[in-house]
Motif scaffolding. Structure first.
Motif: not given
Length: 942
Positions: A694, A727, A730, A754-757, A776, A778-780, A782
């Motif tokens: 991460r 952000s 993972n 995978t990206f958050e924010n 940022n 929306d959602g995840i 890839k």
């Protein structure tokens, strides 16, 4: 800078004269992990001489007469190795030891001369705990690439956008750059990016791109961590002097094709002497200027404000507005490099010295087109023109390395690089969508970037405890100055041409107090950033398991200031000035100081905002713990490297909103970043790698700052977003690689992220102007793909092809991200900005060691990628974004050694490929850089 140049001039005096005695030197590595072996014993069997390896695995045995020798290398827990037939020529040896399995064995090998550094890079990659790729300076020299950035695009999954690196389809903001292990700052005002043109390839020994994360590296990246490494201990006494030139099909010998203006007396060195600076008498900020204007407008003013105002107006330099032309010859494009390196043995101390100085000047004419379209893709603007760019690079490097006995090594590495780009843009076009006019845009743009970096580091090995303590202290200072960005627009109505084809172009001047800097104005900005970064690492081995602990602090402060000065006119303009406003070939005459008159001449205004300046601080506290465990399972050897890193980050920013309200941002995050890398040695020649981690991607100062800048090329504002979040990424990596022979490799890699924010560029319609900003997602989001690579000597086909090597790589990449446009407006689901669906490289290399001939033919391409985001829901298509089309670059280089000389010829962009941007199949922009031929001669007395 003066100290660096003085040291450089003095050090070559030590280089002359041959040594009566020579030396054996090199490095000893663990054959499975690739880690340097500290305290290994190295003996010369023919003499009583010997040495122990230092904390970096380095050894040096001096005072040996020219002869053939045998080395016996031993280390507790490893099989002893005897290397025979070494001819003492001061060449660096790379020796690997294999851990003992059941009984102590002695391995005897015959020495083979390493003809280049590619084998060392592949060995490091094979034994690395991370998924990584790299390239050495020797390999770069075989390519026609003048900079590190252009060489990096030859690696799997790497593309370049201008001078910025894109790794695995993730744009420059998701990558980080470190020099000798210490992070480098972003060099740009409008993006989080490091410009690789600041570091010439001569400064670097090798470049490694880490694609999977381990806790001993900073966790602030997702695509790749680019590690630039310069030399510690030179392998030989070296003195090289190189001179070169270049010729471009658009530029060289084209009569009066290059457009310039008079600059300063130090422009040839890449430094502005003050000729472009804002006059010292000018008010310090916009509020002071507003007060002066208000007082000057007041007929009852008693402070003599009007006279002061007129004096300031007349103080601007108009000499830098004079347009002239020249015919560029190869003598105008020149490059000079000097390189010195040597190692000195003084009692029990070994001193390594490396000094480099480089200077280059280059002229380039680019033919450009810029078009924009309405929602139905009828054209708004149709333009074409020329961009003349003069670039001057000046840099110096001094590295000092000291080894005390065999257990302590201390290095001091200093570098200074300065690049100045001077550009004159002339863009002719028509507005047939809005105002129905014909126009001529002129822009005089000077940018100077300088970076000083100094790193003091030490390694201390404690033999009794098998413990290594290493530390670094890095200081860097970045300056970016953009003085007097002059922009002028002349136009005439298309309807008027129907009645009078000779209707003149007129300068677009407003008569209001504020003016418009994009029509007639002078823009000034400067950026200054300092950072300090100490770190401490502790490594110990317990029962064959390595434990590593460490901590680091990184502090940085950035100040940015911008002023947009406009040129306006008095409500009652003199008749002679009105006639003069059509003379676009003599802008300096238009804005002669005598023509600035409060009552009936030109005036000065300012459309700057308080938000155009900001001060920002960032503090990063990090600590980590990791382990490195070797495991043997049947015939398969495993290496498990894992751990965790804790990063406590605080970003503070002080500025103003667009409404002049005070903004004070404090954004703090605490992130626990785990990592696991497993390397399985399926055979002696192959690895199967698995990695999970991460990482984070934090907003940059620029992305936070509310500062808005008008992009003169893309006709839109660029503005930061104080509400951004960091952000979380993972990362999953899988790679299988085979190293069948020396300098050969086959590999296939799979990655999934995978990206958050995720932070991405987006569109925000604001008032009557289109604004590009950062949001940022929306959602995840890839990002995933496959990388395939091969490097193969063609001697297996026929012995005639033994001197030929073919290498290539292919990456297939996909991504998906959803970003809102216009605040809570339309959702835009698309690939990540700058992500190409594929990248492909192919290189054919001919290297004849006996004749000293090296020839390389290289091909590079990538799939179309988003170059600029457009507004969804406005155009008559679901995909309105502007895409850079696939280019096809073919390059060639030929190098030949002749006694003490090396002659090199290169041809860049043989096919004359243009950069083409399209929107919905319509041509949006074209950049034609032409083809370039380079020629250089390098002399070395040793």
């Amino acid at each position: 800078m003066k100290i660096l140049l003085i040291l450089y001039l003095l050090l070559p005096l030590l280089a002359f004269g041959k040594d009566d005695f020579l030396a054996l030197q090199g490095k000893v590595f663990d054959g499975e992990t690739g880690e340097p072996l500290r305290g290994a014993t190295v003996q010369v069997l023919e003499t009583s001489k010997g040495a122990f390896t230092d904390p970096k695995g380095y050894f040096r045995i001096t005072n040996l007469k020219p002869s053939k020798y045998s080395l016996k290398v031993s280390y507790i827990g490893y099989q002893t190795k005897i290397v025979k037939g070494i001819e003492n020529q001061n060449e660096e040896l790379n020796i690997t030891l294999i851990p003992e399995v059941k009984a102590t064995q002695e391995i005897t090998v015959e020495a083979s001369k390493v003809m280049d550094n590619e084998s060392a890079i592949l060995t490091r990659r094979k034994n690395s705990p991370q998924v990584s790729d790299g390239i050495s300076i020797e390999e770069i020299k075989k390519l026609p690439d003048a900079s590190i950035g252009s060489a990096l695009k030859r690696l799997p999954g790497i593309t370049m956008a201008n001078d910025y690196i894109i790794v695995r389809g993730m744009n420059e903001r998701y990558n980080n750059v470190a020099l000798n292990g210490s992070p480098l700052p972003s060099t740009e005002t409008d993006k989080k990016a490091f410009s690789f043109d600041l570091y010439p390839s001569e400064f670097i020994e090798n470049v490694n791109i880490v694609k999977s994360y381990t806790p001993d590296f900073p966790g602030n990246f997702a695509g790749g961590l680019v590690l630039l490494n310069s030399t510690d201990f030179p392998s030989d006494k070296v003195l090289k002097i190189s001179i070169g030139t270049s010729s471009n099909t658009n530029t060289t010998f084209k009569s009066d094709a290059f457009q310039i203006y008079p600059g300063g007396s130090t422009d040839w060195l890449g430094f502005d002497n003050g000729i472009r600076q804002l006059p010292s008498s000018f008010p310090k900020n916009r509020l002071e200027f507003n007060t002066l204007q208000t007082s000057a407008n007041n007929p009852f003013d008693t402070t003599n404000a009007k006279a002061k105002y007129e004096s300031i107006m007349k103080s601007f330099n108009n000499k830098t507005l004079k347009q002239t032309t020249k015919t560029v010859t190869p003598l105008d494009n020149r490059k000079i490099n000097m390189f010195f390196a040597n190692t000195y043995d003084i009692s029990n101390i070994t001193l390594g010295v490396t000094a480099i100085a480089t200077y280059s000047a280059n002229h380039q004419v680019s033919k450009i087109n810029r078009n924009t379209y309405l929602s139905n893709f009828d054209p708004i603007y149709i333009t074409e023109g020329n961009q003349s760019t003069r670039e001057v690079d000046l840099g110096g490097l001094v590295n000092l390395a000291v080894k005390i006995h065999s257990n302590t090594a201390i290095t001091l590495k200093n570098s200074f690089n300065n690049i100045a780009q001077d550009e004159l843009l002339v863009l002719n076009g028509k507005d047939i969508g809005y105002q129905f006019l014909e126009f001529k845009n002129f822009a005089f743009h000077y940018t100077q970037k300088s970076l000083f970096n100094s790193t003091l580091s030490g390694s201390h090995y404690f033999t009794q405890n098998d413990m290594l303590l290493d530390w670094t202290l890095t200081f860097s200072e970045l300056k970016r100055d953009e003085p007097d960005y002059r922009r002028f627009r002349f136009s005439r109505q298309l309807a008027d041409l129907e009645y009078n084809p000779d209707t003149p172009f007129l300068l677009e001047l407003l008569s209001n107090q504020q003016g418009d800097g994009t029509r007639a104005g002078r823009f000034y900005s400067n950026l200054f950033e300092r950072s300090l970064s100490p770190s401490l690492n502790y490594t110990v081995t317990v029962f064959n398991v390595k434990f590593k602990l460490g901590s680091s602090i990184e502090t940085k402060k950035r100040t940015f200031n911008a002023r947009s000065i406009t040129i306006t006119s008095s409500p009652t303009l003199r008749e002679d000035l009105y006639a003069l406003m059509s003379d676009y070939n003599n802008i300096d005459r238009i804005f002669s100081p005598d023509n600035f008159d409060y009552d009936n001449g030109f005036r000065i205004g300012e459309d700057s905002k308080l938000s155009d300046s900001y001060t920002a601080w960032e503090t990063l506290l990090a600590g980590y713990a990791m382990f490195d465990i070797p495991i043997e399972f049947n015939l398969i050897k495993l290496r498990v490297v894992g751990g965790v890193r804790l990063e406590d980050n605080v970003i503070r920013l002080s500025s103003f909103s667009i409404n002049d309200e005070t903004i004070a941002i404090k954004y703090r995050t605490n992130d626990l970043l785990p990592s696991l890398n497993i390397v399985a040695n399926i055979t002696k020649e192959s690895n199967l790698r698995f990695a999970f981690s991460r990482t984070v991607a934090r907003p940059s100062f620029r992305e936070f700052a509310p500062f808005a800048f008008y992009d003169y090329y893309n006709l839109s504002l660029v503005q930061g977003n104080p509400n951004l979040k960091r952000s979380l990424i993972n990362n999953l990596d899988l790679r299988y690689e085979i190293f069948p022979k020396l300098n050969e490799v086959y590999s296939i890699s799979f990655f999934y992220k995978t990206f958050e924010n995720a932070i991405e560029e987006t569109i925000y319609p604001q008032q009557s102007e289109l604004t590009r900003t950062f949001e940022n997602a929306d959602g995840i989001a890839k990002n995933y793909g496959i990388e395939i690579e091969f490097r193969k000597n063609l001697g297996f086909i026929s012995s005639v092809l033994q001197s030929f090597t073919l290498n290539g790589n292919l990456a297939l990449i996909q991504s998906k991200i959803t970003v809102k446009q216009g605040g809570a407006g339309t959702e835009d689901t698309r690939p990540m900005w700058s992500q190409s669906p594929y990248t492909f490289n192919l290189n054919l290399i001919y290297q004849n060691y006996e004749s000293g001939t090296i020839a390389t033919l290289s091909y590079n391409t990538f799939g179309k990628r988003i170059a600029q985001v457009s507004q969804v829901g406005v155009y008559e298509t679901s995909n309105p974004h502007i895409y850079e089309q696939p280019p096809h670059y073919l390059d060639f280089s030929l190098a030949q050694k002749l006694f003490n000389l090396e002659v090199k010829l290169g041809v860049k962009n043989i096919l004359g490929t243009k950069t083409i941007l399209e929107q919905n199949g319509k041509r949006w922009a074209t950049n034609d850089f032409g083809s370039t031929i380079t020629f250089s001669i390098t002399y070395s007395p040793f």
